[in-house]
Design a protein around this motif. Structure first.
Motif, PDB file in Angstrom:
ATOM      1  N   TYR A  29      -2.324  -5.399  -4.232  1.00  0.00           N
ATOM      2  CA  TYR A  29      -2.362  -6.696  -4.228  1.00  0.00           C
ATOM      3  C   TYR A  29      -0.961  -7.198  -5.166  1.00  0.00           C
ATOM      4  CZ  TYR A  29      -6.765  -7.336  -1.577  1.00  0.00           C
ATOM      5  OH  TYR A  29      -7.460  -7.629  -0.787  1.00  0.00           O
ATOM      6  N   ASP A  30      -0.963  -6.514  -6.162  1.00  0.00           N
ATOM      7  CA  ASP A  30       0.548  -6.851  -6.893  1.00  0.00           C
ATOM      8  C   ASP A  30       1.566  -6.801  -5.741  1.00  0.00           C
ATOM      9  OD1 ASP A  30      -0.646  -7.090  -9.271  1.00  0.00           O
ATOM     10  OD2 ASP A  30       0.041  -5.007  -9.908  1.00  0.00           O
ATOM     11  N   GLU A  31       1.554  -5.897  -4.942  1.00  0.00           N
ATOM     12  CA  GLU A  31       2.676  -5.954  -3.906  1.00  0.00           C
ATOM     13  C   GLU A  31       2.412  -6.916  -2.862  1.00  0.00           C
ATOM     14  OE1 GLU A  31       6.073  -4.259  -2.163  1.00  0.00           O
ATOM     15  OE2 GLU A  31       5.110  -3.907  -4.357  1.00  0.00           O
ATOM     16  N   ILE A  32       1.200  -7.307  -2.561  1.00  0.00           N
ATOM     17  CA  ILE A  32       1.141  -8.413  -1.748  1.00  0.00           C
ATOM     18  C   ILE A  32       1.531  -9.641  -2.063  1.00  0.00           C
ATOM     19  CG2 ILE A  32      -0.738  -9.868  -0.530  1.00  0.00           C
ATOM     20  CD1 ILE A  32      -2.339  -6.999  -0.269  1.00  0.00           C
ATOM     21  N   ASP A  33       1.154  -9.863  -3.353  1.00  0.00           N
ATOM     22  CA  ASP A  33       1.740 -11.174  -4.044  1.00  0.00           C
ATOM     23  C   ASP A  33       3.117 -11.410  -4.339  1.00  0.00           C
ATOM     24  OD1 ASP A  33      -0.925 -11.858  -4.062  1.00  0.00           O
ATOM     25  OD2 ASP A  33      -1.309 -11.430  -6.192  1.00  0.00           O
ATOM     26  N   ARG A  34       3.647 -10.189  -4.457  1.00  0.00           N
ATOM     27  CA  ARG A  34       5.151 -10.326  -4.684  1.00  0.00           C
ATOM     28  C   ARG A  34       6.045 -10.340  -3.622  1.00  0.00           C
ATOM     29  NH1 ARG A  34       9.140  -7.485  -4.104  1.00  0.00           N
ATOM     30  NH2 ARG A  34       8.451  -5.788  -2.989  1.00  0.00           N
ATOM     31  N   THR A  35       5.487 -10.177  -2.466  1.00  0.00           N
ATOM     32  CA  THR A  35       6.548 -10.226  -1.482  1.00  0.00           C
ATOM     33  C   THR A  35       5.806 -11.199  -0.330  1.00  0.00           C
ATOM     34  OG1 THR A  35       7.729  -9.097   0.145  1.00  0.00           O
ATOM     35  CG2 THR A  35       5.416  -8.173  -0.017  1.00  0.00           C
ATOM     36  N   THR A  36       6.866 -11.856   0.588  1.00  0.00           N
ATOM     37  CA  THR A  36       6.445 -12.546   1.593  1.00  0.00           C
ATOM     38  C   THR A  36       6.494 -11.920   2.740  1.00  0.00           C
ATOM     39  OG1 THR A  36       8.671 -13.669   1.696  1.00  0.00           O
ATOM     40  CG2 THR A  36       7.085 -14.795   0.320  1.00  0.00           C
ATOM     41  N   ASP A  37       6.647 -10.570   2.932  1.00  0.00           N
ATOM     42  CA  ASP A  37       6.829  -9.961   4.097  1.00  0.00           C
ATOM     43  C   ASP A  37       5.646  -9.005   4.233  1.00  0.00           C
ATOM     44  OD1 ASP A  37       9.764 -10.770   4.401  1.00  0.00           O
ATOM     45  OD2 ASP A  37      10.190  -9.143   3.216  1.00  0.00           O
ATOM     46  N   ASP A  38       5.658  -8.258   5.265  1.00  0.00           N
ATOM     47  CA  ASP A  38       4.509  -7.232   5.758  1.00  0.00           C
ATOM     48  C   ASP A  38       4.553  -6.349   4.498  1.00  0.00           C
ATOM     49  OD1 ASP A  38       4.094  -8.641   7.970  1.00  0.00           O
ATOM     50  OD2 ASP A  38       4.920  -7.435   9.200  1.00  0.00           O
ATOM     51  N   VAL A  39       3.285  -5.566   4.204  1.00  0.00           N
ATOM     52  CA  VAL A  39       3.451  -4.541   3.291  1.00  0.00           C
ATOM     53  C   VAL A  39       2.936  -3.246   3.945  1.00  0.00           C
ATOM     54  CG1 VAL A  39       1.979  -3.725   1.316  1.00  0.00           C
ATOM     55  CG2 VAL A  39       2.818  -5.910   1.388  1.00  0.00           C
ATOM     56  N   ALA A  60      -7.635  -5.802   2.281  1.00  0.00           N
ATOM     57  CA  ALA A  60      -6.334  -6.268   1.947  1.00  0.00           C
ATOM     58  C   ALA A  60      -5.683  -6.543   3.330  1.00  0.00           C
ATOM     59  CB  ALA A  60      -5.630  -5.163   1.407  1.00  0.00           C
ATOM     60  N   THR A  61      -6.261  -6.160   4.364  1.00  0.00           N
ATOM     61  CA  THR A  61      -5.432  -6.454   5.895  1.00  0.00           C
ATOM     62  C   THR A  61      -5.990  -7.951   6.146  1.00  0.00           C
ATOM     63  OG1 THR A  61      -5.615  -4.006   6.601  1.00  0.00           O
ATOM     64  CG2 THR A  61      -5.757  -6.123   8.257  1.00  0.00           C
ATOM     65  N   ARG A  62      -7.179  -8.287   5.885  1.00  0.00           N
ATOM     66  CA  ARG A  62      -7.596  -9.728   6.301  1.00  0.00           C
ATOM     67  C   ARG A  62      -6.812 -10.726   5.149  1.00  0.00           C
ATOM     68  NH1 ARG A  62     -11.458 -10.696  10.423  1.00  0.00           N
ATOM     69  NH2 ARG A  62     -12.855  -8.737  10.319  1.00  0.00           N
ATOM     70  N   THR A  63      -6.693 -10.266   4.038  1.00  0.00           N
ATOM     71  CA  THR A  63      -6.017 -11.066   3.099  1.00  0.00           C
ATOM     72  C   THR A  63      -4.469 -11.307   3.488  1.00  0.00           C
ATOM     73  OG1 THR A  63      -7.077 -10.362   1.077  1.00  0.00           O
ATOM     74  CG2 THR A  63      -4.998 -11.145   0.665  1.00  0.00           C
ATOM     75  N   MET A  64      -3.845 -10.465   4.015  1.00  0.00           N
ATOM     76  CA  MET A  64      -2.484 -10.523   4.700  1.00  0.00           C
ATOM     77  C   MET A  64      -2.514 -11.142   6.079  1.00  0.00           C
ATOM     78  SD  MET A  64      -0.210  -8.405   2.596  1.00  0.00           S
ATOM     79  CE  MET A  64       1.098  -8.227   3.926  1.00  0.00           C
ATOM     80  N   GLU A  65      -3.583 -11.077   6.729  1.00  0.00           N
ATOM     81  CA  GLU A  65      -3.390 -11.833   7.926  1.00  0.00           C
ATOM     82  C   GLU A  65      -3.612 -13.583   7.800  1.00  0.00           C
ATOM     83  OE1 GLU A  65      -6.744 -10.330  10.165  1.00  0.00           O
ATOM     84  OE2 GLU A  65      -5.477  -8.939  10.917  1.00  0.00           O
ATOM     85  N   ARG A  66      -4.238 -13.800   6.621  1.00  0.00           N
ATOM     86  CA  ARG A  66      -4.494 -15.322   6.206  1.00  0.00           C
ATOM     87  C   ARG A  66      -3.163 -15.872   6.264  1.00  0.00           C
ATOM     88  NH1 ARG A  66      -8.724 -13.484   2.568  1.00  0.00           N
ATOM     89  NH2 ARG A  66     -10.658 -13.032   3.595  1.00  0.00           N
ATOM     90  N   SER A  67      -2.096 -15.289   5.815  1.00  0.00           N
ATOM     91  CA  SER A  67      -0.809 -15.674   5.244  1.00  0.00           C
ATOM     92  C   SER A  67       0.200 -15.327   6.277  1.00  0.00           C
ATOM     93  CB  SER A  67      -0.466 -15.353   3.923  1.00  0.00           C
ATOM     94  OG  SER A  67      -0.128 -13.918   3.956  1.00  0.00           O
TER      95      SER A  67
END
Length: 105
Positions: A29-39, A60-67
């Motif tokens: 989640y640190d990485e997800i919050d840090r970037t605006t790209d795919d992880v 985490a996949t669902r969290t990424m999909e929301r953005s």
């Protein structure tokens, strides 16, 4: 368990199980919050994974999909691919084609 982050990729080495999920979740989640790209999560040196760890990846996949982004799993062994298919997690996660290394689930 060893975690390394480099250029938008989180490398997980060792056993990803109930004992290490909070550590991995925090770093992911640190990485997800840090970037605006795919992880990308590199699992090519994963020794084992359990259901709790798979759930961390699914959420985490669902969290990424929301953005409008993706969590991409890299280096999944054939065994891990079968576990992902069996648990129907395949509907949620995006896998890269590279396949390497043994894994016990």
């Amino acid at each position: 368990m060893e975690l390394t982050t480099r250029e938008g990729t989180l490398f997980i080495r060792g056993r990803f199980d109930v004992r290490s999920t909070s550590l991995v979740r925090d770093r992911l989640y640190d990485e997800i919050d840090r970037t605006t790209d795919d992880v990308v999560v590199d699992l090519s040196e994963l020794e084992s994974i359990d259901a709790t760890a798979l759930r961390v990846l699914a959420v985490a996949t669902r969290t990424m999909e929301r953005s409008g982004r993706h969590l991409i799993l890299r280096g999944c062994s054939p065994e891990l691919r079968r576990v992902i298919a069996f648990t129907r997690l395949r509907r949620l996660v995006q896998l890269e084609r590279a396949e390497r290394g043994p894994l016990t689930a």
